[in-house]
Design a protein around this motif. Sequence first.
Motif, PDB file in Angstrom:
ATOM      1  N   ASN A 179       0.816  -1.218   0.000  1.00 22.42           N
ATOM      2  CA  ASN A 179       0.000   0.000   0.000  1.00 22.42           C
ATOM      3  C   ASN A 179       0.848   1.266   0.000  1.00 22.42           C
ATOM      4  OD1 ASN A 179      -2.844  -1.261   0.715  1.00 22.42           O
ATOM      5  ND2 ASN A 179      -1.360  -2.185   2.123  1.00 22.42           N
ATOM      6  N   ARG A 180       2.055   1.174  -0.523  1.00 19.02           N
ATOM      7  CA  ARG A 180       3.006   2.283  -0.422  1.00 19.02           C
ATOM      8  C   ARG A 180       2.447   3.605  -0.946  1.00 19.02           C
ATOM      9  NH1 ARG A 180       9.064   1.958  -3.069  1.00 19.02           N
ATOM     10  NH2 ARG A 180       9.376   4.191  -3.360  1.00 19.02           N
ATOM     11  N   SER A 181       1.661   3.558  -2.005  1.00 12.91           N
ATOM     12  CA  SER A 181       1.151   4.788  -2.613  1.00 12.91           C
ATOM     13  C   SER A 181       0.150   5.507  -1.712  1.00 12.91           C
ATOM     14  CB  SER A 181       0.502   4.488  -3.965  1.00 12.91           C
ATOM     15  OG  SER A 181      -0.618   3.622  -3.799  1.00 12.91           O
ATOM     16  N   TYR A 182      -0.419   4.805  -0.726  1.00  2.00           N
ATOM     17  CA  TYR A 182      -1.379   5.420   0.173  1.00  2.00           C
ATOM     18  C   TYR A 182      -0.706   6.141   1.338  1.00  2.00           C
ATOM     19  CZ  TYR A 182      -4.959   2.571  -2.160  1.00  2.00           C
ATOM     20  OH  TYR A 182      -5.802   1.996  -3.079  1.00  2.00           O
ATOM     21  N   TYR A 183       0.537   5.794   1.641  1.00  2.06           N
ATOM     22  CA  TYR A 183       1.222   6.407   2.782  1.00  2.06           C
ATOM     23  C   TYR A 183       1.541   7.871   2.463  1.00  2.06           C
ATOM     24  CZ  TYR A 183       1.888   1.923   5.152  1.00  2.06           C
ATOM     25  OH  TYR A 183       1.685   0.737   5.812  1.00  2.06           O
ATOM     26  N   ILE A 189       4.308   5.184   8.290  1.00  2.91           N
ATOM     27  CA  ILE A 189       3.662   5.473   9.568  1.00  2.91           C
ATOM     28  C   ILE A 189       2.881   4.234   9.965  1.00  2.91           C
ATOM     29  CG2 ILE A 189       3.448   7.970   9.240  1.00  2.91           C
ATOM     30  CD1 ILE A 189       0.480   7.502   8.479  1.00  2.91           C
ATOM     31  N   ASN A 190       2.502   4.147  11.207  1.00  6.80           N
ATOM     32  CA  ASN A 190       1.679   3.043  11.678  1.00  6.80           C
ATOM     33  C   ASN A 190       0.209   3.417  11.533  1.00  6.80           C
ATOM     34  OD1 ASN A 190       0.538   0.837  13.055  1.00  6.80           O
ATOM     35  ND2 ASN A 190       0.689   1.935  15.002  1.00  6.80           N
ATOM     36  N   TRP A 191      -0.456   2.801  10.569  1.00 10.96           N
ATOM     37  CA  TRP A 191      -1.883   3.017  10.370  1.00 10.96           C
ATOM     38  C   TRP A 191      -2.424   1.880   9.518  1.00 10.96           C
ATOM     39  CZ3 TRP A 191      -4.017   6.281   5.847  1.00 10.96           C
ATOM     40  CH2 TRP A 191      -3.213   6.132   4.716  1.00 10.96           C
ATOM     41  N   VAL A 192      -3.715   1.854   9.321  1.00 14.58           N
ATOM     42  CA  VAL A 192      -4.316   0.906   8.378  1.00 14.58           C
ATOM     43  C   VAL A 192      -4.450   1.643   7.060  1.00 14.58           C
ATOM     44  CG1 VAL A 192      -6.311  -0.522   7.850  1.00 14.58           C
ATOM     45  CG2 VAL A 192      -5.567  -0.258  10.230  1.00 14.58           C
ATOM     46  N   PRO A 193      -3.536   1.414   6.120  1.00 13.64           N
ATOM     47  CA  PRO A 193      -3.499   2.224   4.896  1.00 13.64           C
ATOM     48  C   PRO A 193      -4.769   2.075   4.060  1.00 13.64           C
ATOM     49  CG  PRO A 193      -2.044   0.331   4.714  1.00 13.64           C
ATOM     50  CD  PRO A 193      -2.499   0.370   6.138  1.00 13.64           C
ATOM     51  N   GLN A 194      -5.241   3.204   3.571  1.00  6.97           N
ATOM     52  CA  GLN A 194      -6.401   3.233   2.689  1.00  6.97           C
ATOM     53  C   GLN A 194      -6.338   4.514   1.869  1.00  6.97           C
ATOM     54  OE1 GLN A 194     -10.002   3.687   5.230  1.00  6.97           O
ATOM     55  NE2 GLN A 194      -8.518   3.698   6.898  1.00  6.97           N
ATOM     56  N   ASP A 195      -7.121   4.563   0.838  1.00  6.17           N
ATOM     57  CA  ASP A 195      -7.082   5.711  -0.063  1.00  6.17           C
ATOM     58  C   ASP A 195      -7.835   6.884   0.567  1.00  6.17           C
ATOM     59  OD1 ASP A 195      -6.835   7.446  -2.113  1.00  6.17           O
ATOM     60  OD2 ASP A 195      -7.977   6.286  -3.584  1.00  6.17           O
ATOM     61  N   GLU A 196      -7.098   7.713   1.300  1.00 13.43           N
ATOM     62  CA  GLU A 196      -7.670   8.888   1.949  1.00 13.43           C
ATOM     63  C   GLU A 196      -7.201  10.173   1.285  1.00 13.43           C
ATOM     64  OE1 GLU A 196      -9.880   8.724   4.141  1.00 13.43           O
ATOM     65  OE2 GLU A 196      -9.614   7.035   5.501  1.00 13.43           O
ATOM     66  N   GLY A 197      -6.540  10.064   0.127  1.00 10.88           N
ATOM     67  CA  GLY A 197      -5.897  11.238  -0.434  1.00 10.88           C
ATOM     68  C   GLY A 197      -4.682  11.570   0.411  1.00 10.88           C
TER      69      GLY A 197
END
Length: 463
Positions: A179-183, A189-197
């Motif tokens: 999910n590198r593009s979402y970071y 960072i420590n999170w649940v990666p998702q497409d948040e912009g």
Amino acid sequence: MEVQEAVGAAIANEDKIIYKDSTYELVSKVAYLIGVPRHIFENEHEAPQMEVFERLEADKAARIIRHLSIIRTAIERNFRHINSAMRIDYRTLLSMPEYVPADSLHQLSADGINFIKKSSTKLVHHVIEINRLISDRINNCKKLFPLWISWDYIKDLFIMPNGLKEEGTRQAAYLYYANRSYYPYQVYINWVPQDEGNVLYYDKKFAVLLYQWHNDYFREFSKVSDVSSYVKGSIYEYIEGSEKTVVVVDCENSDPYKLCAVLRNLDYKYTQKISSIILFDDIHTASAWRILEDFTKIPVEHILIERVKESKSLVDIKLTARACQEHYINKVDSFIIVSSDSDYWGLISSLPDARFLMMIEHEKSGPDLKAALVNTDIFYCYIDDFYSGNADELKFGALIKEMYRYIDSAVHLNVNEMFSAALKATRIEMSDAEKKQFMAQHIRTMQMSIAPDGEVVIEFKNK
């Protein structure tokens, strides 16, 4: 669930436009600490601010976290290449500037941090050591963030789950690669990666998402956004168009911290043209008004008004009378009234030659007052819309000053007088040398402790 969806939709819509009235303090600090590249801060079209970068760059604790984060991201991003070079070519991290930023390694060394251990024969051991150092040191950065944002939520961004074991680092690496593009800026960072912009787009978006990630709601929106440029421009235009402007404040119907936020977020180029701020304060209102003058360069006159009848305040009458005096005697042509009380419409309508601007609050102002202001082309704005994230200094100042006042009224202790009284009561005679020694050994070593119920206890300790 519907509330979360509504907030998410609002954020998505805001991402489609330039959010002009947001603040960027939070996202700039987080961006610095997680290791967002410097050129992002230098780009005026990106959210992270260079002024914040330079401020944190001078803080050793912040620098250490930043460069540990930079190296951790570099290892996560190039793990396969670095691992291969270590196993096959016996290279160290110090010899791979193409993968691991040498500047960060040198800066950490200069700050007394060396995570490269001789026992670290595997690359994953370096990651574990970096995780340990970040975990041990991240609390040193707590002071950089205001109390109104959850430090635990901020801190959690830096702590790799199960990051002191190989399995934890492996899981984090898989998640990052997939999910590198979402970071944010492709930084770990420590999170649940998702497409948040871009989660670091502006403070309001970041704070809302940060709390959502922890199943919580962020509500302090005045802390992460500022009033619109239209409102500020209208206030500046009003002041510029006046000969002499005075601010009159109904302290019963205004919040001192919100007014402080207004004054601190208006350009001093314009506020310096304000002749004075006159506070009309009932003896029962907040003591914070007493220190407003410490936080503004505008001259402040504080008028405390006694009550003739306990149930009836005279603030509105005194304010009205003084405003008339300022207009007719002191030639004040423009007033900024800080109050949500509709009674001041009587003052406005009684001075047809004067100009008025009203500063009100959302919850305290009714529709009738606003309708009257609109119908007569009198500009008004909400003081609770101004950025208030920097009002903590005023609140803490008010607390400290009030506690000093309480101590002064409740406690009076002079140790010299106490010692003399004790000698007299016990009929003990001491030479000057003995008194001096006793004072140094027993009295000057007194310590104060606070019991669980809040009671203060003073104890004598032997040196």
